[in-house]
Scaffold this motif. Structure first.
Motif, PDB file in Angstrom:
ATOM      1  N   MET A   1       0.833  -1.214   0.000  1.00  0.00           N
ATOM      2  CA  MET A   1       0.000   0.000   0.000  1.00  0.00           C
ATOM      3  C   MET A   1       0.857   1.248   0.000  1.00  0.00           C
ATOM      4  O   MET A   1       1.848   1.333   0.728  1.00  0.00           O
ATOM      5  CB  MET A   1      -0.914   0.004   1.216  1.00  0.00           C
ATOM      6  CG  MET A   1      -1.867   1.193   1.226  1.00  0.00           C
ATOM      7  SD  MET A   1      -3.312   0.848   2.207  1.00  0.00           S
ATOM      8  CE  MET A   1      -4.431   2.093   1.596  1.00  0.00           C
TER       9      MET A   1
ATOM     10  N   MET B   1       8.510  -5.824  -0.423  1.00  0.00           N
ATOM     11  CA  MET B   1       7.876  -7.026   0.126  1.00  0.00           C
ATOM     12  C   MET B   1       7.455  -7.984  -0.989  1.00  0.00           C
ATOM     13  O   MET B   1       6.872  -9.029  -0.710  1.00  0.00           O
ATOM     14  CB  MET B   1       6.649  -6.631   0.956  1.00  0.00           C
ATOM     15  CG  MET B   1       7.016  -5.817   2.167  1.00  0.00           C
ATOM     16  SD  MET B   1       7.969  -6.800   3.302  1.00  0.00           S
ATOM     17  CE  MET B   1       6.683  -7.805   3.993  1.00  0.00           C
TER      18      MET B   1
ATOM     19  N   ARG C   1       9.372   1.003  -0.868  1.00  0.00           N
ATOM     20  CA  ARG C   1       9.194   0.297   0.403  1.00  0.00           C
ATOM     21  C   ARG C   1       8.116  -0.774   0.280  1.00  0.00           C
ATOM     22  O   ARG C   1       8.264  -1.889   0.783  1.00  0.00           O
ATOM     23  CB  ARG C   1       8.825   1.301   1.496  1.00  0.00           C
ATOM     24  CG  ARG C   1       8.588   0.672   2.847  1.00  0.00           C
ATOM     25  CD  ARG C   1       8.304   1.708   3.923  1.00  0.00           C
ATOM     26  NE  ARG C   1       7.078   2.425   3.703  1.00  0.00           N
ATOM     27  CZ  ARG C   1       6.566   3.310   4.558  1.00  0.00           C
ATOM     28  NH1 ARG C   1       7.200   3.561   5.668  1.00  0.00           N
ATOM     29  NH2 ARG C   1       5.443   3.941   4.283  1.00  0.00           N
ATOM     30  N   ALA C   2       7.024  -0.419  -0.420  1.00  0.00           N
ATOM     31  CA  ALA C   2       5.944  -1.403  -0.591  1.00  0.00           C
ATOM     32  C   ALA C   2       6.392  -2.532  -1.509  1.00  0.00           C
ATOM     33  O   ALA C   2       6.097  -3.703  -1.281  1.00  0.00           O
ATOM     34  CB  ALA C   2       4.700  -0.711  -1.135  1.00  0.00           C
TER      35      ALA C   2
END
Lengths: 221, 266, 230
Positions: free
Chosen positions: B98, B170, B166-167
């Motif tokens: 997100m 993952m 950053r999202a």
């Protein structure tokens, strides 16, 4: 209305002894109350309803009663539980107890002020609540906690004066004894006012250093 | 019922109310694997709330969200759905990325630290492996030289690109974008949209709540128009944006495009 | 730790008197220190250095000292200059001097929250300083000052306990005296604590109301931090 400051030359050793007790008392209370306060803030924040609620009540009780009264209760009451304590020890216990809750409020406020968005982002990434607390919330809470922490720390310093009422040989109590001896309360008071000012200044310097090391300015804001 | 394999996200009759206000009125939507879906609509239409139910940041009052065949927040036991625990939810969230309107970078971490935190904590990567992945992503979004910078030292557009990296770190199955350019100064919007365009072209399944009609038209495979808590019209951008059928969509587009033309430099 | 209720009841009038003295003391201190604090706060914000400096020095010096030391000044040092005072008035003076300094800072924050733009606008319209303060600044500052003000009131109430050290028969002093006479360690001190809690609890409830009212007025999020202060 002539002032005679020469008596200070006679009594300054005793004043220094008193100042030293003041410093010790302040340091011990700060050292004990701070981690306790972190515990209180964490327990109240993590939201175990079972703990948070009664803890909030106890916190409000300690903050709603005059510190002097708490000192008296510790001084007169603790021996009833079989604890033979020196005035200094009783003072430490009493002051640590109530300051832990005042500091607890500071830390609680700082934790609440952490931007919710960063916590949401951490949640969206799948981080565990424990990790979110220690890696995301706590570090952001520290800079905003520093100024109110130091101002409460100065309250600890000033609060030590009250312990004179239970015969702790700190600075104000020592000064009180010197009034009758020197017949010059004003000069003596001026001297201890100066000493308190210096000690206060030292706390403010600590604040300055802490803000430089831990402040949010470090993050480029 | 388990949906067919070419649907990455199935939103099934999602309802959400805040007190007396019904924000989502039983919304259903299928997002095909690899598709970029733009969700448009006036403020208050529920589009952000819908997006946030897809990773359970807003738990729905009714309905189920399926991500890659698994029901979010629930366990499938003998063909029946049971409420799952927090741990299950966290594991599922790790697969959903997100990006927020307010960036929400961790201000006390550098860009690099922001990106490696979750892969290390949640995926169990070593610091070296996480750093390698993070640097590759920073390079992908064009910010490799800002790895040691704090968010406070970066512009809005740069912060948002770090947030995207950053999202992505993952390695999620689907990416959710919540009006990610609305908080940016106009000249910084393009760099972020460019990153998102590249992502769509590489085949990432994405749900994008946006006001940027050009982006919706050029990049989206499917455009969904929401109003007052329901999906009013959906379809390929060519149809929905150029030949809207529903009157509410028509007036919405007229308002948005006229405003855009007023702002256009001459 | 048992409580001798009969003894407590027998001595209750004395405690109750002390409680009333506490309330009286708090009220007098509050009544006098509030206008002084307002003047100090305005002085500190003034561009005229001969107003700003003394006000600043006063506020900073008095906040650096323990309240007890300030009381010692008024109780022990003033007689040295042939200005003897009854214990009650020495206590009132000392507590007022101390409270005014802290209140001045609370009020100053509130005034700053109003913003310099208001002063500029008033000046441009030709309004005098007193009129500006009364009609423009204060009405906007008061809602902001209210919650910290009530916190400060609570602190002042607790501060009256210091008067017991200079021989004023307020609640803490009476509880202490009764404890010394009867050798019952808990009865009177805990009863006094209960009475204080009633008072500060009432004030804290007022403060929560004030914060709620403020939040509704300005649609600002409530930060219910430390109602009971220090």
């Amino acid at each position: 209305m002539e002032l005679d400051f020469s008596i200070l030359f006679l009594v300054w050793p005793r004043l220094l002894d008193g100042a030293w007790v003041t410093v010790q008392l302040t340091a011990v209370v700060l050292a004990l109350a701070t981690p306790l306060a972190v515990l209180v803030a964490v327990l109240r924040n993590i939201g175990f309803a079972l703990l948070a609620w009664p803890l909030g009540l106890v916190s409000a009780t300690f903050r709603g009663v005059p510190p002097l009264l708490i000192l008296f209760i510790a001084f007169f009451g603790l021996p009833a539980f079989g604890l033979k304590l020196s005035p200094f020890a009783a003072a430490v216990i009493a002051m640590t107890a109530y300051m832990a809750f005042y500091f607890g409020e500071v830390f609680r406020g700082a934790l609440l002020a952490v931007p919710a968005g960063t916590v949401q982002a951490a949640t969206a990434l799948g981080l565990s609540p424990l990790r979110i607390f220690f890696r995301i919330r706590l570090p952001q809470a520290v800079p905003s906690a520093i100024p109110p922490y130091i101002s409460h720390a100065t309250e600890v310093l000033k609060g030590t004066a009250l312990t004179a009422a239970i015969s702790v040989p700190e600075l104000s109590g020592t000064a009180n004894q010197l009034f009758a001896v020197t017949f010059r309360p004003f000069e003596v008071l001026l001297a201890i006012a100066l000493i308190y000012g210096v000690l206060d200044g030292m706390l403010l310097t600590v604040q300055h250093l802490a803000e430089r090391r831990f402040g949010s300015k470090v993050w480029g804001r | 019922m388990i949906p067919p394999g070419d649907v990455m996200v199935r939103i099934e009759k999602i309802a959400k109310s805040y007190g007396a206000l019904q924000v989502l009125k039983g919304v259903s939507l299928d997002v095909p694997r690899g598709a970029a879906v733009a969700i448009i609509g006036p403020s208050g239409s529920g589009k952000t709330t819908l997006l946030r139910t897809v990773n359970h940041l807003e738990p729905p009052d009714g309905g189920v969200v399926w991500v890659d065949g698994a029901p979010l927040g629930h366990e499938l036991a003998d063909g029946r759905l049971r409420r799952g625990g927090e741990r299950l939810l966290r594991r599922q969230r790790a697969d959903i990325g997100m990006v927020f309107q307010q960036f929400n970078l961790f201000p006390h971490f550098t860009a690099l630290q922001n990106i490696i935190e979750a892969p290390m904590a949640v995926r169990g990567l070593t610091r070296a492996a996480a750093t390698e992945r993070a640097m590759a992503l920073l390079d992908q979004v064009g910010l490799a030289d800002k790895a040691q910078s704090f968010p406070g030292q970066l512009s809005g557009g740069q912060q948002q690109r770090v947030a995207i990296a950053r999202a992505l770190a993952m390695q999620p199955k689907v990416m959710l974008f919540d009006e990610v350019t609305s908080a940016l100064d106009p000249e910084l919007v393009d760099e972020v949209l460019g990153t998102m365009r590249g992502l769509a072209q590489s085949g990432m399944t994405m749900l994008v709540v946006t006001h940027e009609m050009d982006f919706a038209r050029d990049v989206a495979d499917l455009v969904v128009f929401m109003d007052q808590g329901e999906i009013v019209e959906q379809g390929p951008p060519g149809e929905v944006l150029r030949a809207p059928r529903h009157p509410r969509l028509q007036s919405f587009l007229r308002r948005v495009l006229r405003r855009r033309d007023d702002e256009a430099p001459e | 730790m048992t409580i001798d209720w009969a003894l407590l009841a027998a001595n209750w009038p004395r405690l109750w008197n002390g409680f009333l003295v506490t309330i009286l003391l708090s009220a007098i201190v509050l009544a006098i220190s509030t206008p002084i604090a307002l003047l100090l706060a305005l002085g500190r914000g003034s561009k005229r250095w001969w107003l700003a400096w003394p006000a600043g020095i006063y506020v900073n010096v008095l906040r650096a000292l323990p309240a007890l030391v300030i009381l010692y000044f008024t109780f022990y040092a003033l007689p040295q200059f042939n200005l003897p005072m009854a214990p009650l008035w020495a206590a009132v003076l000392g507590l007022t001097l101390a409270s005014a300094a802290y209140l001045a800072e609370d009020i100053r924050s509130g005034l700053l929250a109003v913003g310099t733009g208001q002063w500029a606008a008033a000046k441009a319209l030709g309004l005098s300083v007193p009129r500006t303060v009364l009609r423009v600044i204060l009405p906007q500052a008061i809602p902001v000052i209210l919650p910290p003000y009530v916190t400060r009131v609570i602190i002042i109430v607790k501060g009256t306990s210091l008067a017991s050290i200079v021989a004023v028969s307020e609640l803490t002093g009476e509880a202490f005296a009764l404890t010394s006479i009867t050798y019952r360690p808990f009865d009177f001190l805990l009863a006094a604590a209960a009475l204080y809690l009633v008072l500060t609890g009432f004030l804290a409830a007022l403060q929560a109301l004030a914060e709620g009212w403020l939040a509704r007025r300005t649609s600002r999020p409530r930060i219910v931090a430390g109602a009971l202060g220090t």
